[in-house]
Design a protein around this motif. Structure first.
Motif, PDB file in Angstrom:
ATOM      1  N   THR A  85       0.835  -1.194   0.000  1.00  0.00           N
ATOM      2  CA  THR A  85       0.000   0.000   0.000  1.00  0.00           C
ATOM      3  C   THR A  85       0.876   1.253   0.000  1.00  0.00           C
ATOM      4  O   THR A  85       1.860   1.332   0.744  1.00  0.00           O
ATOM      5  CB  THR A  85      -0.918   0.020   1.231  1.00  0.00           C
ATOM      6  OG1 THR A  85      -1.798  -1.104   1.171  1.00  0.00           O
ATOM      7  CG2 THR A  85      -1.753   1.301   1.271  1.00  0.00           C
ATOM      8  N   PHE A  86       0.498   2.219  -0.832  1.00  0.00           N
ATOM      9  CA  PHE A  86       1.225   3.474  -0.952  1.00  0.00           C
ATOM     10  C   PHE A  86       0.274   4.658  -0.786  1.00  0.00           C
ATOM     11  O   PHE A  86      -0.931   4.535  -1.026  1.00  0.00           O
ATOM     12  CB  PHE A  86       1.881   3.592  -2.337  1.00  0.00           C
ATOM     13  CG  PHE A  86       2.856   2.507  -2.669  1.00  0.00           C
ATOM     14  CD1 PHE A  86       4.191   2.648  -2.346  1.00  0.00           C
ATOM     15  CD2 PHE A  86       2.443   1.358  -3.320  1.00  0.00           C
ATOM     16  CE1 PHE A  86       5.105   1.651  -2.663  1.00  0.00           C
ATOM     17  CE2 PHE A  86       3.347   0.359  -3.642  1.00  0.00           C
ATOM     18  CZ  PHE A  86       4.681   0.501  -3.310  1.00  0.00           C
ATOM     19  N   VAL A  87       0.830   5.786  -0.420  1.00  0.00           N
ATOM     20  CA  VAL A  87       0.085   7.044  -0.523  1.00  0.00           C
ATOM     21  C   VAL A  87       0.033   7.434  -1.994  1.00  0.00           C
ATOM     22  O   VAL A  87       1.045   7.377  -2.699  1.00  0.00           O
ATOM     23  CB  VAL A  87       0.751   8.167   0.286  1.00  0.00           C
ATOM     24  CG1 VAL A  87       0.022   9.501   0.049  1.00  0.00           C
ATOM     25  CG2 VAL A  87       0.765   7.833   1.766  1.00  0.00           C
ATOM     26  N   ALA A  88      -1.146   7.807  -2.471  1.00  0.00           N
ATOM     27  CA  ALA A  88      -1.296   8.311  -3.839  1.00  0.00           C
ATOM     28  C   ALA A  88      -1.150   9.829  -3.785  1.00  0.00           C
ATOM     29  O   ALA A  88      -2.127  10.552  -3.564  1.00  0.00           O
ATOM     30  CB  ALA A  88      -2.648   7.905  -4.409  1.00  0.00           C
ATOM     31  N   MET A  89       0.096  10.308  -3.937  1.00  0.00           N
ATOM     32  CA  MET A  89       0.344  11.742  -3.830  1.00  0.00           C
ATOM     33  C   MET A  89      -0.133  12.453  -5.086  1.00  0.00           C
ATOM     34  O   MET A  89       0.358  12.205  -6.187  1.00  0.00           O
ATOM     35  CB  MET A  89       1.837  12.024  -3.620  1.00  0.00           C
ATOM     36  CG  MET A  89       2.165  13.505  -3.517  1.00  0.00           C
ATOM     37  SD  MET A  89       1.347  14.293  -2.105  1.00  0.00           S
ATOM     38  CE  MET A  89       1.455  16.030  -2.605  1.00  0.00           C
ATOM     39  N   PRO A  90      -1.118  13.358  -4.950  1.00  0.00           N
ATOM     40  CA  PRO A  90      -1.636  14.037  -6.139  1.00  0.00           C
ATOM     41  C   PRO A  90      -0.614  14.988  -6.743  1.00  0.00           C
ATOM     42  O   PRO A  90       0.255  15.524  -6.049  1.00  0.00           O
ATOM     43  CB  PRO A  90      -2.852  14.800  -5.604  1.00  0.00           C
ATOM     44  CG  PRO A  90      -2.618  14.956  -4.150  1.00  0.00           C
ATOM     45  CD  PRO A  90      -1.820  13.758  -3.720  1.00  0.00           C
ATOM     46  N   ALA A  91      -0.715  15.189  -8.030  1.00  0.00           N
ATOM     47  CA  ALA A  91       0.182  16.101  -8.731  1.00  0.00           C
ATOM     48  C   ALA A  91       0.011  17.522  -8.206  1.00  0.00           C
ATOM     49  O   ALA A  91      -1.115  17.986  -7.971  1.00  0.00           O
ATOM     50  CB  ALA A  91      -0.115  16.074 -10.233  1.00  0.00           C
ATOM     51  N   LEU A  92       1.137  18.209  -8.016  1.00  0.00           N
ATOM     52  CA  LEU A  92       1.123  19.619  -7.613  1.00  0.00           C
ATOM     53  C   LEU A  92       1.246  20.471  -8.872  1.00  0.00           C
ATOM     54  O   LEU A  92       2.318  20.995  -9.198  1.00  0.00           O
ATOM     55  CB  LEU A  92       2.259  19.892  -6.626  1.00  0.00           C
ATOM     56  CG  LEU A  92       2.143  19.181  -5.275  1.00  0.00           C
ATOM     57  CD1 LEU A  92       3.381  19.437  -4.423  1.00  0.00           C
ATOM     58  CD2 LEU A  92       0.884  19.614  -4.526  1.00  0.00           C
ATOM     59  N   ARG A  93       0.150  20.597  -9.570  1.00  0.00           N
ATOM     60  CA  ARG A  93       0.157  21.363 -10.819  1.00  0.00           C
ATOM     61  C   ARG A  93       0.186  22.858 -10.513  1.00  0.00           C
ATOM     62  O   ARG A  93      -0.533  23.345  -9.645  1.00  0.00           O
ATOM     63  CB  ARG A  93      -1.078  21.017 -11.649  1.00  0.00           C
ATOM     64  CG  ARG A  93      -1.129  19.566 -12.104  1.00  0.00           C
ATOM     65  CD  ARG A  93      -2.277  19.325 -13.073  1.00  0.00           C
ATOM     66  NE  ARG A  93      -2.337  17.940 -13.519  1.00  0.00           N
ATOM     67  CZ  ARG A  93      -3.052  16.996 -12.937  1.00  0.00           C
ATOM     68  NH1 ARG A  93      -3.792  17.295 -11.869  1.00  0.00           N
ATOM     69  NH2 ARG A  93      -3.050  15.757 -13.395  1.00  0.00           N
ATOM     70  N   LEU A  94       1.020  23.569 -11.257  1.00  0.00           N
ATOM     71  CA  LEU A  94       1.241  24.990 -11.011  1.00  0.00           C
ATOM     72  C   LEU A  94       0.832  25.814 -12.230  1.00  0.00           C
ATOM     73  O   LEU A  94       1.152  25.446 -13.361  1.00  0.00           O
ATOM     74  CB  LEU A  94       2.723  25.240 -10.711  1.00  0.00           C
ATOM     75  CG  LEU A  94       3.379  24.334  -9.660  1.00  0.00           C
ATOM     76  CD1 LEU A  94       4.878  24.607  -9.613  1.00  0.00           C
ATOM     77  CD2 LEU A  94       2.735  24.539  -8.295  1.00  0.00           C
ATOM     78  N   ASP A  95       0.165  26.926 -11.983  1.00  0.00           N
ATOM     79  CA  ASP A  95      -0.087  27.871 -13.073  1.00  0.00           C
ATOM     80  C   ASP A  95       1.192  28.610 -13.440  1.00  0.00           C
ATOM     81  O   ASP A  95       1.450  28.898 -14.615  1.00  0.00           O
ATOM     82  CB  ASP A  95      -1.167  28.877 -12.667  1.00  0.00           C
ATOM     83  CG  ASP A  95      -2.514  28.224 -12.455  1.00  0.00           C
ATOM     84  OD1 ASP A  95      -2.951  27.460 -13.333  1.00  0.00           O
ATOM     85  OD2 ASP A  95      -3.135  28.473 -11.396  1.00  0.00           O
TER      86      ASP A  95
END
Length: 283
Positions: free
Chosen positions: A147-157
């Protein structure tokens, strides 16, 4: 090839309130402070700021520019907790998403690779899942079943980073001991802006330094801004160390008083005010 040089004011003119802004550097090291100061002089507000936080976060929080902060920490290094960030957080002025340092890095990696998330072991077994209930886990589809943490993408403007040298095309070079993930900030952003101590010809970048120091590639850069001493009061090794006396002044001065003395004018006025302050201390 395109000449991407521009002014700090032109960069800020491309930003809009409500954007997600990534700020490179680490704590109180090689922060794009000249660009942050230009942002403070603008009407842009309600930002989501993504940063290994230092005085960039403290100044923007104290000025009411931040709606939400995504960070693994906010520190001045030699002063463990950034005081203006602390005041903003304790007053409830900003929303906070705090994640592990490795989770933060993998969030940038995910955004740079245009993935929705990346699996990471960091965070498992810690309170990061409790304080961030929106985070999800994933199970390996292979035989291990981990099991892993599903780290969401840190999308930047947009992203701001500061480097030692750059050319007019957007290639950026660091000469100090650490890249601080500035390349990931640029690649995770729709538009990245590189401030630098000095703009040089492309051939000069590798004349006395290894090719590996070319951290930021031109394809990920929208603008280059020459800002000598532009990381002050943070460090920009080997060009200069952190201005520890001035950092202590910043940390112990109410923001309104600090802003009135040092931030009321343009960047040249700021540098002159800092020089005058140091002269006063040396009398």
């Amino acid at each position: 090839m395109a000449d991407k040089t521009m002014s700090a004011q032109a960069v800020i003119g491309r930003l809009e309130s409500g954007m997600t802004l990534g700020i490179g550097g680490w704590g109180s090291r090689r922060k794009p402070m000249a660009l942050v100061r230009a942002l403070l002089r603008s009407e842009v507000t309600a930002l989501t700021v993504v940063s290994y936080g230092g005085p960039d976060v403290g100044l923007l929080a104290a000025a009411g520019k931040i709606r939400k902060l995504v960070t693994p920490f906010t520190t001045l290094d030699t002063i463990p907790l950034e005081p203006h960030f602390r005041a903003a957080r304790e007053s409830g002025a900003i929303e906070l998403t705090e994640v592990d340092e490795a989770m933060f890095m993998w969030g940038l990696h995910a955004a740079a690779n245009r993935l929705p998330f990346l699996p990471v072991r960091a965070g498992i077994g810690s309170d990061v899942m409790r304080v961030n209930p929106s985070l999800r886990t994933v199970t390996s589809p292979y035989g291990d079943g981990e099991t892993f943490v599903a780290m969401p993408a840190l999308r930047l403007d947009a992203a701001f980073v500061h480097l030692n040298r750059a050319d007019r095309r957007g290639n950026g070079q660091y000469l100090g001991p650490d890249p601080y993930f500035d390349d990931l900030f640029c690649e995770a952003a729709e538009s990245a802006y590189v401030s630098c101590e000095r703009i040089v010809e492309s051939a000069e970048l590798t004349k006395e330094a290894a090719p590996q120091t070319l951290l930021v590639k031109r394809h990920s850069v929208a603008g280059v801004i020459e800002t000598p001493n532009g990381a002050h009061f943070t460090s920009c090794a080997p060009d200069y160390a952190r201005d520890e006396p001035f950092q202590k002044l910043y940390a112990t001065t109410p923001y309104a008083e600090f802003a009135e003395r040092f931030l009321a004018g343009d960047e040249a006025a700021y540098q002159s005010a800092v020089e005058a302050w140091h002269e006063e201390q040396n009398k």
